[in-house]
Motif scaffolding. Structure first.
Motif, PDB file in Angstrom:
ATOM      1  N   ARG A 144       0.821  -1.216   0.000  1.00 18.70           N
ATOM      2  CA  ARG A 144       0.000   0.000   0.000  1.00 18.70           C
ATOM      3  C   ARG A 144       0.852   1.262   0.000  1.00 18.70           C
ATOM      4  O   ARG A 144       0.366   2.328  -0.363  1.00 18.70           O
ATOM      5  CB  ARG A 144      -0.893   0.014   1.238  1.00 18.70           C
ATOM      6  N   ARG A 145       2.093   1.135   0.432  1.00 25.33           N
ATOM      7  CA  ARG A 145       2.841   2.347   0.769  1.00 25.33           C
ATOM      8  C   ARG A 145       3.667   2.949  -0.360  1.00 25.33           C
ATOM      9  O   ARG A 145       4.418   3.888  -0.123  1.00 25.33           O
ATOM     10  CB  ARG A 145       3.749   2.071   1.963  1.00 25.33           C
ATOM     11  N   GLY A 146       3.542   2.435  -1.596  1.00 22.57           N
ATOM     12  CA  GLY A 146       4.463   2.866  -2.652  1.00 22.57           C
ATOM     13  C   GLY A 146       3.975   3.984  -3.555  1.00 22.57           C
ATOM     14  O   GLY A 146       4.670   4.352  -4.510  1.00 22.57           O
ATOM     15  N   ALA A 147       2.801   4.559  -3.302  1.00 23.29           N
ATOM     16  CA  ALA A 147       2.279   5.588  -4.216  1.00 23.29           C
ATOM     17  C   ALA A 147       3.046   6.907  -4.039  1.00 23.29           C
ATOM     18  O   ALA A 147       3.360   7.295  -2.913  1.00 23.29           O
ATOM     19  CB  ALA A 147       0.788   5.812  -3.956  1.00 23.29           C
ATOM     20  N   ARG A 148       3.335   7.593  -5.153  1.00 27.71           N
ATOM     21  CA  ARG A 148       4.076   8.847  -5.109  1.00 27.71           C
ATOM     22  C   ARG A 148       3.341   9.917  -5.916  1.00 27.71           C
ATOM     23  O   ARG A 148       2.665   9.590  -6.905  1.00 27.71           O
ATOM     24  CB  ARG A 148       5.478   8.655  -5.711  1.00 27.71           C
ATOM     25  N   PRO A 149       3.480  11.209  -5.513  1.00 27.21           N
ATOM     26  CA  PRO A 149       2.839  12.287  -6.288  1.00 27.21           C
ATOM     27  C   PRO A 149       3.187  12.156  -7.769  1.00 27.21           C
ATOM     28  O   PRO A 149       4.338  11.881  -8.115  1.00 27.21           O
ATOM     29  CB  PRO A 149       3.430  13.550  -5.666  1.00 27.21           C
ATOM     30  N   LEU A 200       0.540  -7.259 -12.410  1.00 27.79           N
ATOM     31  CA  LEU A 200       0.893  -5.899 -11.990  1.00 27.79           C
ATOM     32  C   LEU A 200       2.201  -5.840 -11.197  1.00 27.79           C
ATOM     33  O   LEU A 200       2.691  -4.744 -10.899  1.00 27.79           O
ATOM     34  CB  LEU A 200      -0.242  -5.288 -11.154  1.00 27.79           C
ATOM     35  N   ARG A 201       2.767  -7.010 -10.863  1.00 27.15           N
ATOM     36  CA  ARG A 201       4.076  -7.011 -10.191  1.00 27.15           C
ATOM     37  C   ARG A 201       5.084  -6.318 -11.100  1.00 27.15           C
ATOM     38  O   ARG A 201       5.151  -6.601 -12.291  1.00 27.15           O
ATOM     39  CB  ARG A 201       4.563  -8.445  -9.935  1.00 27.15           C
ATOM     40  N   GLY A 202       5.853  -5.417 -10.521  1.00 23.60           N
ATOM     41  CA  GLY A 202       6.855  -4.708 -11.315  1.00 23.60           C
ATOM     42  C   GLY A 202       6.275  -3.547 -12.095  1.00 23.60           C
ATOM     43  O   GLY A 202       7.015  -2.800 -12.746  1.00 23.60           O
ATOM     44  N   ILE A 203       4.960  -3.373 -12.068  1.00 23.51           N
ATOM     45  CA  ILE A 203       4.333  -2.259 -12.784  1.00 23.51           C
ATOM     46  C   ILE A 203       3.676  -1.304 -11.795  1.00 23.51           C
ATOM     47  O   ILE A 203       3.935  -0.099 -11.792  1.00 23.51           O
ATOM     48  CB  ILE A 203       3.292  -2.776 -13.808  1.00 23.51           C
ATOM     49  N   ALA A 204       2.800  -1.818 -10.917  1.00 24.80           N
ATOM     50  CA  ALA A 204       2.107  -0.954  -9.956  1.00 24.80           C
ATOM     51  C   ALA A 204       3.071  -0.494  -8.860  1.00 24.80           C
ATOM     52  O   ALA A 204       3.958  -1.230  -8.442  1.00 24.80           O
ATOM     53  CB  ALA A 204       0.933  -1.712  -9.335  1.00 24.80           C
ATOM     54  N   SER A 205       2.882   0.748  -8.403  1.00 26.00           N
ATOM     55  CA  SER A 205       3.694   1.249  -7.285  1.00 26.00           C
ATOM     56  C   SER A 205       3.025   0.983  -5.948  1.00 26.00           C
ATOM     57  O   SER A 205       3.684   0.937  -4.907  1.00 26.00           O
ATOM     58  CB  SER A 205       3.957   2.748  -7.467  1.00 26.00           C
ATOM     59  N   ALA A 206       1.690   0.825  -5.949  1.00 26.84           N
ATOM     60  CA  ALA A 206       0.929   0.482  -4.749  1.00 26.84           C
ATOM     61  C   ALA A 206      -0.350  -0.207  -5.210  1.00 26.84           C
ATOM     62  O   ALA A 206      -0.805   0.014  -6.338  1.00 26.84           O
ATOM     63  CB  ALA A 206       0.585   1.724  -3.934  1.00 26.84           C
ATOM     64  N   CYS A 207      -0.918  -1.024  -4.332  1.00 24.93           N
ATOM     65  CA  CYS A 207      -2.132  -1.758  -4.725  1.00 24.93           C
ATOM     66  C   CYS A 207      -2.931  -2.135  -3.483  1.00 24.93           C
ATOM     67  O   CYS A 207      -2.372  -2.356  -2.410  1.00 24.93           O
ATOM     68  CB  CYS A 207      -1.729  -3.025  -5.499  1.00 24.93           C
ATOM     69  N   ILE A 208      -4.265  -2.205  -3.645  1.00 23.64           N
ATOM     70  CA  ILE A 208      -5.168  -2.641  -2.580  1.00 23.64           C
ATOM     71  C   ILE A 208      -6.385  -3.249  -3.255  1.00 23.64           C
ATOM     72  O   ILE A 208      -6.667  -2.930  -4.421  1.00 23.64           O
ATOM     73  CB  ILE A 208      -5.561  -1.434  -1.682  1.00 23.64           C
ATOM     74  N   ASP A 209      -7.097  -4.127  -2.559  1.00 27.50           N
ATOM     75  CA  ASP A 209      -8.364  -4.584  -3.144  1.00 27.50           C
ATOM     76  C   ASP A 209      -9.503  -3.768  -2.533  1.00 27.50           C
ATOM     77  O   ASP A 209      -9.431  -3.333  -1.376  1.00 27.50           O
ATOM     78  CB  ASP A 209      -8.577  -6.091  -3.000  1.00 27.50           C
ATOM     79  N   VAL A 210     -10.521  -3.515  -3.345  1.00 26.15           N
ATOM     80  CA  VAL A 210     -11.627  -2.654  -2.911  1.00 26.15           C
ATOM     81  C   VAL A 210     -12.652  -3.531  -2.189  1.00 26.15           C
ATOM     82  O   VAL A 210     -13.549  -4.089  -2.795  1.00 26.15           O
ATOM     83  CB  VAL A 210     -12.260  -1.914  -4.109  1.00 26.15           C
ATOM     84  N   SER A 211     -12.471  -3.661  -0.874  1.00 31.38           N
ATOM     85  CA  SER A 211     -13.408  -4.461  -0.077  1.00 31.38           C
ATOM     86  C   SER A 211     -14.320  -3.570   0.758  1.00 31.38           C
ATOM     87  O   SER A 211     -15.416  -3.973   1.133  1.00 31.38           O
ATOM     88  CB  SER A 211     -12.653  -5.433   0.818  1.00 31.38           C
ATOM     89  N   ASP A 261     -16.727  -4.973  -3.625  1.00 28.42           N
ATOM     90  CA  ASP A 261     -16.472  -5.018  -5.069  1.00 28.42           C
ATOM     91  C   ASP A 261     -15.346  -5.986  -5.423  1.00 28.42           C
ATOM     92  O   ASP A 261     -15.372  -6.629  -6.465  1.00 28.42           O
ATOM     93  CB  ASP A 261     -16.107  -3.631  -5.603  1.00 28.42           C
ATOM     94  N   TYR A 262     -14.323  -6.059  -4.570  1.00 23.50           N
ATOM     95  CA  TYR A 262     -13.153  -6.911  -4.804  1.00 23.50           C
ATOM     96  C   TYR A 262     -12.480  -6.650  -6.144  1.00 23.50           C
ATOM     97  O   TYR A 262     -11.940  -7.547  -6.773  1.00 23.50           O
ATOM     98  CB  TYR A 262     -13.498  -8.401  -4.592  1.00 23.50           C
ATOM     99  N   GLU A 263     -12.539  -5.389  -6.578  1.00 21.56           N
ATOM    100  CA  GLU A 263     -11.685  -4.956  -7.682  1.00 21.56           C
ATOM    101  C   GLU A 263     -10.335  -4.552  -7.085  1.00 21.56           C
ATOM    102  O   GLU A 263     -10.206  -4.399  -5.865  1.00 21.56           O
ATOM    103  CB  GLU A 263     -12.324  -3.765  -8.408  1.00 21.56           C
ATOM    104  N   LEU A 264      -9.325  -4.383  -7.947  1.00 20.36           N
ATOM    105  CA  LEU A 264      -8.046  -3.852  -7.489  1.00 20.36           C
ATOM    106  C   LEU A 264      -7.998  -2.360  -7.765  1.00 20.36           C
ATOM    107  O   LEU A 264      -8.436  -1.901  -8.822  1.00 20.36           O
ATOM    108  CB  LEU A 264      -6.876  -4.534  -8.204  1.00 20.36           C
ATOM    109  N   CYS A 265      -7.479  -1.601  -6.799  1.00 21.02           N
ATOM    110  CA  CYS A 265      -7.164  -0.187  -7.009  1.00 21.02           C
ATOM    111  C   CYS A 265      -5.642  -0.080  -6.887  1.00 21.02           C
ATOM    112  O   CYS A 265      -5.074  -0.553  -5.903  1.00 21.02           O
ATOM    113  CB  CYS A 265      -7.861   0.666  -5.940  1.00 21.02           C
ATOM    114  N   PHE A 266      -5.003   0.493  -7.907  1.00 22.04           N
ATOM    115  CA  PHE A 266      -3.537   0.552  -7.880  1.00 22.04           C
ATOM    116  C   PHE A 266      -3.030   1.847  -8.490  1.00 22.04           C
ATOM    117  O   PHE A 266      -3.770   2.557  -9.179  1.00 22.04           O
ATOM    118  CB  PHE A 266      -2.922  -0.670  -8.588  1.00 22.04           C
TER     119      PHE A 266
END
Ligand code: ADP
Ligand code: MG
Length: 320
Positions: A144-149, A200-211, A261-266
């Motif tokens: 979760r912690r990898g998102a950047r401006p 999404l490994r190696g592509i997304a900077s952060a990810c979570i599932d929408v629960s 929803d169990y979609e991914l938000c990344f």
């Protein structure tokens, strides 16, 4: 049928047999062989009847959903699922119910080649706890912690359909016949985005599932990353069913704040957009870009006319 007969009939023999299960169900504990060089990813989730699913939910769907919510957590980490355990608390020994439950559980287990390796069976109010394990290459887990401006924010699939399904099942929403099965399916038997998460490994900077709803779950990414974001409501991916019911359900609210929803938000850095395009063709669910991470703390929701929109709640909280 007693406890041991139930276990024997429905759980001891099962359709998935993995080479890395040295000892599965039947001993005091399972013996498992994780692949060399990979890291183990472990998650657990409980479903309580009447809290996490309506009491009227068919047992096939209860079995499916209990595993789906756990596989969704593994997907959000970018992990490849392998094994799970099942703690089943049943009000009574009902072979027909357990058989249908196991059918739903195994249907999803087979789709992702995950094996049931143990569990516990007890009597009490209906509740299901699954613990699921998967693997990622060393240091490749999506956190979760990898998102950047400057990062772009995406979601898979469409948002809010499970929320509409719940309102329909509870008799709070009149749904045209053409959409009923589809919305019930989103609520009862969601498809965890396992293969999307792996890709999404190696592509997304952060990810979570929408629960717990997009606003709450994206909020977790932002909090963990020490960042903020602006999301354009007009870019939220909505199903045809949602669009048809948009006015009846009061606009964006359900898509923003309803759980299940169990979609991914990344998120991903803009210079990795090509890499995302490269995998997108493999996935029918689609990846919708809904906004951008910035340095101002908090989540801002921008309406189609450019004005800021105030969501009523931030999603489900058991103890609120
Ligand atoms: P113990 O008394 O050692 O906890 P149990 O009688 O509870 O053993 O379980 C016997 C075996 O059946 C164990 O291998 C356990 O993992 C398995 N088991 C029990 N309940 C379940 C279940 N609901 N799903 C899968 N395996 C189960
Ligand atoms: Mg036991």
């Amino acid at each position: 049928m007693n406890e041991f007969e139930l276990i024997d009939r429905f759980f001891a023999s099962q359709p998935i047999a993995r080479d890395d299960v040295i000892v599965g169900i039947g001993d005091d504990a399972a013996v498992l062989a994780p692949p060399a060089g990979q890291q183990l990813v472990v998650t657990t989730d409980t479903l309580v009847a009447g809290v996490h699913f309506p009491e009227s939910t068919p047992p096939h769907s209860v079995g499916w959903k209990a595993l789906a919510v756990n596989l969704s957590d593994l997907a959000a980490m970018g992990a490849t699922p392998a094994w799970f355990t099942l703690n089943l608390t049943l009000p009574q020994s009902d072979p027909a119910w357990v058989g249908a439950f196991a059918g739903g559980l195994y249907a999803l287990a087979q789709a992702h080649r995950v094996q049931l390796v143990g569990g516990d069976t007890t009597q009490g109010p209906l509740s299901i706890t699954i613990t699921a394990c998967g693997f990622v290459p060393a240091s490749a887990a999506l956190l979760r912690r990898g998102a950047r401006p400057g990062d772009r924010i995406y979601v898979t699939g469409t948002l809010g359909d499970a929320g509409l399904g719940l309102r329909y099942v509870q008799g709070q929403l009149d749904v045209p016949a053409a959409f009923r099965d589809q919305l019930r399916k989103c609520l009862d038997e969601p498809a965890p985005r396992v293969r999307e998460g792996e890709a999404l490994r190696g592509i997304a900077s952060a990810c979570i599932d929408v629960s717990d709803g997009l606003a709450a779950d994206l909020g977790h990414i932002l909090d963990a990353s020490g960042a903020g974001a602006t999301v354009d409501l007009g870019r939220l991916p909505l199903s045809d069913a949602y669009k048809a019911l948009w006015h009846a359900v009061g606009g964006w609210q359900v898509a923003l704040t309803n759980g299940d929803d169990y979609e991914l938000c990344f998120t991903l850095p803009a210079d990795r957009a090509d890499a995302l395009d490269g995998i997108a063709a493999r996935f029918a669910c689609g990846f919708a870009c809904i906004g951008e991470v910035d340095a101002t703390p908090g989540l801002r929701l921008r309406s189609v006319d450019g004005s800021l929109y105030q969501a009523e709640t931030r999603g489900y909280d058991h103890f609120r």
